[in-house]
Write an enzyme that holds these catalytic residues in place. Structure first.
Site, PDB file in Angstrom:
ATOM      1  CB  CYS A 105      79.957 110.402  80.272  1.00  0.00           C
ATOM      2  SG  CYS A 105      79.392 110.730  81.948  1.00  0.00           S
ATOM      3  CB  CYS A 154      79.035 114.674  81.315  1.00  0.00           C
ATOM      4  SG  CYS A 154      77.929 113.865  80.120  1.00  0.00           S
ATOM      5  CB  CYS A 177      93.873 117.764  82.991  1.00  0.00           C
ATOM      6  SG  CYS A 177      94.853 116.723  84.059  1.00  0.00           S
TER       7      CYS A 177
END
Length: 189
Positions: A105, A154, A177
């Protein structure tokens, strides 16, 4: 009278979307460990898989103000991760990356996807069969653009990463995706 019918129709669509959102989606049920949005925007511990430690760790959730996120991120990263934007296809830094490593992330460094789960989907965005661990992401229903999709976030900082679809390759049949600008790539050492 036409205007009233139009407004009533919009209200009915909005109501149906709200009712539908309260129900469970087929994809959402696949990710029970990572799908519960109850902790969204709230601090506290979260259990995630760490590739550095080769196991699960307890870590604090990351909650910041919009101003703090703007200071940390580029304008494109902020638009994608904090405002649920989407980068243009075939423009992201990692859509065509074939190196071995881990995708993390961009906001908090949480491990998201391993290069072993990445595949070429032909969409122009990095696509993955599965996350590093179900606990490292969470999903929510997304009703934007007059359709129902499953948004991927996340689990540590609630950053918007992309969407998951049920048109991926075996064995999962899923296509995560993702936006390149929502992730950093850390090459294998």
């Amino acid at each position: 009278m036409k205007r009233r019918k139009f407004l009533a129709g919009l209200a009915a669509i909005a109501g149906a979307a709200i009712v539908s959102r309260l129900g469970s989606s087929g994809i959402g049920r696949l990710f029970e460990a990572g799908s519960a949005p109850a902790h969204a925007g709230v601090g506290g511990p979260v259990r995630v898989w760490s590739t550095d430690r080769k196991g699960y760790v307890m870590t604090e959730r990351i909650v910041k103000s919009e101003a703090d996120w703007r200071k940390q991120l580029t304008p494109e990263q902020f638009e994608v991760t904090r405002k649920k934007g989407t980068e243009r296809a075939y423009t992201g830094a990692t859509w065509n990356n074939h190196a071995k490593g881990v995708y993390r992330c961009v906001c908090c460094g949480n491990d998201l996807y391993g290069s072993d789960a990445k595949y070429e989907s032909g969409t122009g965005w990095p696509s993955f069969r599965k996350p590093i661990a179900p606990e490292n992401i969470r999903t929510e229903s997304d009703f934007s653009f007059f359709s129902r999709r499953t948004e991927v976030l996340c689990a540590r900082c609630d950053a918007h990463l992309g969407h998951v679809f049920e048109d991926g390759p075996p064995p999962t049949g899923l296509r995560y995706c993702m936006n390149s600008s929502a992730m950093t790539f850390v090459p294998e050492k």
